[in-house]
Motif scaffolding. Structure first.
Motif, PDB file in Angstrom:
ATOM      1  N   GLU A  48       7.980  -7.888  -3.352  1.00 50.97           N
ATOM      2  CA  GLU A  48       7.797  -6.681  -2.538  1.00 50.97           C
ATOM      3  C   GLU A  48       8.880  -6.610  -1.477  1.00 50.97           C
ATOM      4  O   GLU A  48       9.122  -7.595  -0.763  1.00 50.97           O
ATOM      5  CB  GLU A  48       6.438  -6.707  -1.803  1.00 50.97           C
ATOM      6  CG  GLU A  48       5.222  -6.944  -2.673  1.00 50.97           C
ATOM      7  CD  GLU A  48       4.595  -5.646  -3.185  1.00 50.97           C
ATOM      8  OE1 GLU A  48       5.232  -4.573  -3.065  1.00 50.97           O
ATOM      9  OE2 GLU A  48       3.487  -5.726  -3.707  1.00 50.97           O
ATOM     10  N   VAL A  50       9.351  -4.368   1.692  1.00 48.88           N
ATOM     11  CA  VAL A  50       8.559  -3.390   2.442  1.00 48.88           C
ATOM     12  C   VAL A  50       9.222  -3.099   3.783  1.00 48.88           C
ATOM     13  O   VAL A  50       9.106  -3.892   4.728  1.00 48.88           O
ATOM     14  CB  VAL A  50       7.124  -3.914   2.691  1.00 48.88           C
ATOM     15  CG1 VAL A  50       6.257  -2.810   3.290  1.00 48.88           C
ATOM     16  CG2 VAL A  50       6.504  -4.445   1.404  1.00 48.88           C
ATOM     17  N   GLY A 127       3.365   3.934   4.599  1.00 52.80           N
ATOM     18  CA  GLY A 127       2.189   3.210   5.052  1.00 52.80           C
ATOM     19  C   GLY A 127       1.079   4.199   5.292  1.00 52.80           C
ATOM     20  O   GLY A 127       1.242   5.395   4.997  1.00 52.80           O
ATOM     21  N   ALA A 129      -1.234   5.566   3.941  1.00 50.31           N
ATOM     22  CA  ALA A 129      -1.861   5.992   2.684  1.00 50.31           C
ATOM     23  C   ALA A 129      -0.756   6.002   1.636  1.00 50.31           C
ATOM     24  O   ALA A 129       0.426   6.130   1.973  1.00 50.31           O
ATOM     25  CB  ALA A 129      -2.464   7.380   2.830  1.00 50.31           C
ATOM     26  N   PRO A 130      -1.107   5.861   0.350  1.00 49.39           N
ATOM     27  CA  PRO A 130      -0.064   5.890  -0.675  1.00 49.39           C
ATOM     28  C   PRO A 130       0.746   7.182  -0.600  1.00 49.39           C
ATOM     29  O   PRO A 130       0.187   8.274  -0.576  1.00 49.39           O
ATOM     30  CB  PRO A 130      -0.866   5.808  -1.984  1.00 49.39           C
ATOM     31  CG  PRO A 130      -2.119   5.084  -1.610  1.00 49.39           C
ATOM     32  CD  PRO A 130      -2.440   5.567  -0.218  1.00 49.39           C
ATOM     33  N   ARG A 171      -2.623  13.530   1.220  1.00 50.65           N
ATOM     34  CA  ARG A 171      -3.992  13.939   0.914  1.00 50.65           C
ATOM     35  C   ARG A 171      -4.764  13.984   2.228  1.00 50.65           C
ATOM     36  O   ARG A 171      -4.295  13.523   3.256  1.00 50.65           O
ATOM     37  CB  ARG A 171      -4.639  12.959  -0.049  1.00 50.65           C
ATOM     38  CG  ARG A 171      -4.705  11.604   0.554  1.00 50.65           C
ATOM     39  CD  ARG A 171      -5.499  10.689  -0.301  1.00 50.65           C
ATOM     40  NE  ARG A 171      -5.567   9.429   0.387  1.00 50.65           N
ATOM     41  CZ  ARG A 171      -5.784   8.273  -0.214  1.00 50.65           C
ATOM     42  NH1 ARG A 171      -5.935   8.228  -1.502  1.00 50.65           N
ATOM     43  NH2 ARG A 171      -5.840   7.173   0.480  1.00 50.65           N
TER      44      ARG A 171
ATOM     45  N   ARG B  21      -2.641  -4.822  -7.907  1.00 50.45           N
ATOM     46  CA  ARG B  21      -1.365  -4.160  -8.195  1.00 50.45           C
ATOM     47  C   ARG B  21      -0.327  -4.638  -7.187  1.00 50.45           C
ATOM     48  O   ARG B  21      -0.491  -4.472  -5.989  1.00 50.45           O
ATOM     49  CB  ARG B  21      -1.509  -2.636  -8.192  1.00 50.45           C
ATOM     50  CG  ARG B  21      -2.441  -2.020  -7.195  1.00 50.45           C
ATOM     51  CD  ARG B  21      -2.605  -0.521  -7.386  1.00 50.45           C
ATOM     52  NE  ARG B  21      -3.538  -0.177  -8.428  1.00 50.45           N
ATOM     53  CZ  ARG B  21      -4.869  -0.151  -8.285  1.00 50.45           C
ATOM     54  NH1 ARG B  21      -5.413  -0.401  -7.124  1.00 50.45           N
ATOM     55  NH2 ARG B  21      -5.657   0.144  -9.296  1.00 50.45           N
ATOM     56  N   ALA B  25       3.844  -2.023  -2.503  1.00 51.75           N
ATOM     57  CA  ALA B  25       3.520  -2.037  -1.073  1.00 51.75           C
ATOM     58  C   ALA B  25       4.446  -1.115  -0.289  1.00 51.75           C
ATOM     59  O   ALA B  25       4.035  -0.520   0.704  1.00 51.75           O
ATOM     60  CB  ALA B  25       3.600  -3.469  -0.526  1.00 51.75           C
ATOM     61  N   GLY B  28       3.049   2.147   0.343  1.00 48.97           N
ATOM     62  CA  GLY B  28       1.768   2.198   1.032  1.00 48.97           C
ATOM     63  C   GLY B  28       0.593   1.863   0.132  1.00 48.97           C
ATOM     64  O   GLY B  28      -0.543   2.204   0.463  1.00 48.97           O
ATOM     65  N   VAL B  29       0.851   1.196  -0.995  1.00 49.12           N
ATOM     66  CA  VAL B  29      -0.216   0.849  -1.933  1.00 49.12           C
ATOM     67  C   VAL B  29      -0.627  -0.605  -1.725  1.00 49.12           C
ATOM     68  O   VAL B  29       0.178  -1.516  -1.933  1.00 49.12           O
ATOM     69  CB  VAL B  29       0.252   1.049  -3.388  1.00 49.12           C
ATOM     70  CG1 VAL B  29      -0.808   0.568  -4.370  1.00 49.12           C
ATOM     71  CG2 VAL B  29       0.593   2.512  -3.633  1.00 49.12           C
ATOM     72  N   ARG B  31      -2.426  -4.320  -2.252  1.00 47.68           N
ATOM     73  CA  ARG B  31      -2.431  -5.189  -3.424  1.00 47.68           C
ATOM     74  C   ARG B  31      -3.760  -5.088  -4.175  1.00 47.68           C
ATOM     75  O   ARG B  31      -3.793  -5.059  -5.380  1.00 47.68           O
ATOM     76  CB  ARG B  31      -2.211  -6.637  -2.985  1.00 47.68           C
ATOM     77  CG  ARG B  31      -2.274  -7.605  -4.153  1.00 47.68           C
ATOM     78  CD  ARG B  31      -2.355  -9.039  -3.697  1.00 47.68           C
ATOM     79  NE  ARG B  31      -1.215  -9.420  -2.875  1.00 47.68           N
ATOM     80  CZ  ARG B  31      -0.730 -10.665  -2.830  1.00 47.68           C
ATOM     81  NH1 ARG B  31      -1.255 -11.609  -3.566  1.00 47.68           N
ATOM     82  NH2 ARG B  31       0.272 -10.955  -2.036  1.00 47.68           N
ATOM     83  N   LEU B 136      -9.291   0.815   0.413  1.00 46.21           N
ATOM     84  CA  LEU B 136      -8.541   1.396   1.526  1.00 46.21           C
ATOM     85  C   LEU B 136      -7.938   2.733   1.120  1.00 46.21           C
ATOM     86  O   LEU B 136      -8.055   3.718   1.830  1.00 46.21           O
ATOM     87  CB  LEU B 136      -7.432   0.446   1.999  1.00 46.21           C
ATOM     88  CG  LEU B 136      -6.669   0.989   3.212  1.00 46.21           C
ATOM     89  CD1 LEU B 136      -7.503   0.873   4.479  1.00 46.21           C
ATOM     90  CD2 LEU B 136      -5.343   0.287   3.399  1.00 46.21           C
ATOM     91  N   SER B 137      -7.279   2.767  -0.023  1.00 47.64           N
ATOM     92  CA  SER B 137      -6.553   3.988  -0.373  1.00 47.64           C
ATOM     93  C   SER B 137      -7.210   4.755  -1.508  1.00 47.64           C
ATOM     94  O   SER B 137      -6.723   5.811  -1.882  1.00 47.64           O
ATOM     95  CB  SER B 137      -5.100   3.658  -0.705  1.00 47.64           C
ATOM     96  OG  SER B 137      -5.032   2.801  -1.797  1.00 47.64           O
ATOM     97  N   GLY B 138      -8.299   4.230  -2.070  1.00 49.15           N
ATOM     98  CA  GLY B 138      -9.018   5.007  -3.070  1.00 49.15           C
ATOM     99  C   GLY B 138      -8.390   4.992  -4.455  1.00 49.15           C
ATOM    100  O   GLY B 138      -8.751   5.800  -5.305  1.00 49.15           O
ATOM    101  N   LEU B 139      -7.449   4.086  -4.704  1.00 52.17           N
ATOM    102  CA  LEU B 139      -6.874   3.995  -6.047  1.00 52.17           C
ATOM    103  C   LEU B 139      -7.809   3.213  -6.959  1.00 52.17           C
ATOM    104  O   LEU B 139      -8.609   2.398  -6.505  1.00 52.17           O
ATOM    105  CB  LEU B 139      -5.510   3.310  -6.000  1.00 52.17           C
ATOM    106  CG  LEU B 139      -4.426   4.033  -5.209  1.00 52.17           C
ATOM    107  CD1 LEU B 139      -3.138   3.224  -5.223  1.00 52.17           C
ATOM    108  CD2 LEU B 139      -4.181   5.423  -5.776  1.00 52.17           C
ATOM    109  N   THR B 253      -0.629  -1.841   4.111  1.00 55.35           N
ATOM    110  CA  THR B 253       0.663  -2.469   3.810  1.00 55.35           C
ATOM    111  C   THR B 253       1.553  -2.570   5.044  1.00 55.35           C
ATOM    112  O   THR B 253       2.450  -3.401   5.085  1.00 55.35           O
ATOM    113  CB  THR B 253       1.401  -1.674   2.730  1.00 55.35           C
ATOM    114  OG1 THR B 253       1.542  -0.319   3.174  1.00 55.35           O
ATOM    115  CG2 THR B 253       0.612  -1.698   1.429  1.00 55.35           C
ATOM    116  N   THR B 254       1.315  -1.698   6.025  1.00 62.42           N
ATOM    117  CA  THR B 254       2.042  -1.815   7.286  1.00 62.42           C
ATOM    118  C   THR B 254       1.027  -1.751   8.417  1.00 62.42           C
ATOM    119  O   THR B 254      -0.059  -1.207   8.249  1.00 62.42           O
ATOM    120  CB  THR B 254       3.091  -0.685   7.477  1.00 62.42           C
ATOM    121  OG1 THR B 254       2.426   0.575   7.422  1.00 62.42           O
ATOM    122  CG2 THR B 254       4.159  -0.739   6.407  1.00 62.42           C
TER     123      THR B 254
END
Lengths: 215, 285
Positions: A48, A50, A127, A129-130, A171, B21, B25, B28-29, B31, B136-139, B253-254
């Protein structure tokens, strides 16, 4: 003294390093150099990469000590202002905090669109949220504070400001940023059907294009 | 024709988990993935599954499921009573559940999270290479609800481990070895002594995102605002209230609070099985 040391390497557990840089610009340049070396196959294995505001985290590193020693010898070229493509984001500048931001900027509400869309931004890091990118590019005198009371729901597509950053909410989430506009079709910000689901990946340059509010 | 499982009772929180996954990161995804990964892998190996095949991770109160075909399962991790149509069956070892029978995992007798591995694995749709639920992110798949139907993979029938496997007991006291950094210099020397000498307790606000603690606050040397930076699994972040939070699998992730040290990943499985009020000690190492 460390003032002329570009990279300050900090330990982050058994498999990671946190590399700190003096400012956002050099953080971006270091991140770009990491990606360049990884693409060239000359970077040791890193799971990663980041970026943060002033740091880049290297996680999933089999031998952090060895990587830290190699980083000490790195020459990090500055990043050309115009490298890479530009993503255009269309915005209706109709956000609920438009008047507050205009007041903070000392301009009329109707002038925020032209001002905000006059700069070229860059995704410094993601960061929250995705697909949520923190975009730098606003000059310091236009930085605004977060709202005193966060909203329980900020809709997807909200274009918002906080501190030095601009962002577009991929979102609906709670949020405390100042909302100045709306991206009419936010779906591309995070699209799992694409090989690269995030539209705003770190390093990407962004321009906001003001749309006429009258639909 | 692959089997399916119908959720009859979802329990307090039951999610699909695998190895998680990685590699996203920077977008913002988190792990994500099984919190007690060794338990997931052992349960899978007892069935001849891929060690990282997707399993169900329950929380305290178990769950109940009904397969539409006969399936073989292993419940491991936190011990709990296991029944098939009301009859007690083995925990921690392969159990056959006939088509239409009710498999029930009861409330844990120790620990927090029971892992249910099913021969063939849970075949939920992968997202970014993983079937894990990311709270956290709903994935990934949503937490189980009653009436959900889970698709199962085809059993691969690799050589399974022999039946009797050693399952570690959930910890009476959580000992978390940590390496200092990256922001240890943001704290006073007294804070460092407190961290490594005080006994904390697992806070009821702990979840898959973080193990929150109750105990003496850690004093910061610097009150400056930390610019957002990348966070690793096991990071011990110290928010303004001074109580250390150990970042677990669904961690952001941050983050913008300083990290005083990082707990070794190998110790996080026991953190996943530590109930509220369990004593927590941080040690250097």
């Amino acid at each position: 003294m460390t003032e002329d040391r570009l990279l300050q390497v900090r330990p982050a557990g058994q498999h990671a390093l946190l590399v700190q840089l003096p400012d956002a610009e050099r953080t971006g340049a270091f991140h770009a150099e990491l990606l360049r070396r990884r693409a060239a196959g000359t970077l040791p294995p890193v799971a990663e990469i980041v970026p943060g505001a002033r740091t880049v985290l290297l996680d999933g590193v089999p031998d952090p000590g060895e990587l830290a020693r190699r980083l000490a010898d790195w020459d990090v070229p500055s990043r050309p202002a115009d490298d890479g493509g530009v993503v255009e984001i269309h915005v209706r500048y109709d956000g609920p905090d438009l008047a507050d931001v205009a007041a903070l900027w000392g301009i009329g509400t109707g002038e925020v669109a032209a001002r905000h869309s006059s700069y070229t931004y860059r995704v410094a890091f993601c960061g929250f949220a995705p697909g949520f990118g923190y975009l730098t590019g606003l000059p310091p005198h236009l930085n605004v504070p977060r709202r005193d009371t966060p909203r329980t729901r900020v809709p997807a597509g909200a274009v918002a400001l906080a501190g030095p950053y601009s962002a577009v909410y991929p979102r609906a989430t709670p949020g405390g940023w100042q909302i100045i506009g709306t991206m009419p079709d936010p779906a591309p910000l995070w699209d799992l059907t694409r090989a690269e689901p995030a539209l705003l990946t770190p390093g990407t340059r962004v321009r906001f294009v003001a749309e006429d509010g009258a639909a | 024709m692959s089997a399916k499982l119908t959720v009859v009772r979802s329990g307090a929180l039951t999610t699909v988990q695998d190895a998680g996954r990685r590699g996203h990161a920077h977008l913002g995804v988190p792990r994500s993935g099984a919190m007690d990964a060794p338990a997931m892998r052992l349960a899978n190996r007892l069935l001849g599954n891929d060690p990282d095949a997707a399993v169900l991770e329950t929380t305290l109160t178990g769950c109940a499921l009904r397969p539409d075909h006969g399936v073989t399962v292993v419940a491991g991790g936190a011990p709990c009573p296991v029944t098939v149509d009301g009859r007690p069956v083995a925990w921690g070892a392969p159990v056959h559940v006939p088509a239409g029978a009710l498999l029930n995992l009861g409330a844990v007798t120790a620990g927090v999270r029971t892992y249910l591995a099913i021969a063939g694995g849970v075949a939920a749709e992968p997202v970014l290479g993983s079937r894990s639920t990311d709270l956290l992110s709903g994935l990934g798949p949503a937490p189980l609800r009653e009436g959900d139907v889970l698709p199962l993979g085809t059993p691969v029938r690799q050589p399974a481990l022999p039946g009797a496997a050693p399952w570690p007991a959930p910890p009476a006291q959580l000992v978390l070895p940590l390496r200092l950094g990256p922001r240890v210099d943001w704290f006073t020397p007294a804070a460092l002594r407190t961290l490594t000498s005080a006994t904390y307790r697992v806070s009821p606000h702990s979840n898959r995102i973080g193990l929150r603690t109750e105990g003496p606050p850690l004093e910061r040397e610097s009150t400056a605002e930390l610019p957002s930076e990348g966070m690793v699994l096991g990071a011990v972040q110290v928010p303004p209230d001074g109580r250390p939070v150990v970042f677990l699998h669904d961690h952001p992730t941050t983050g913008g609070y300083p990290v005083i040290g990082v707990v070794a990943e190998v110790a996080l499985a026991s953190a996943a099985q530590a109930p509220v009020a369990t004593p927590v000690r941080f040690t250097l190492g």
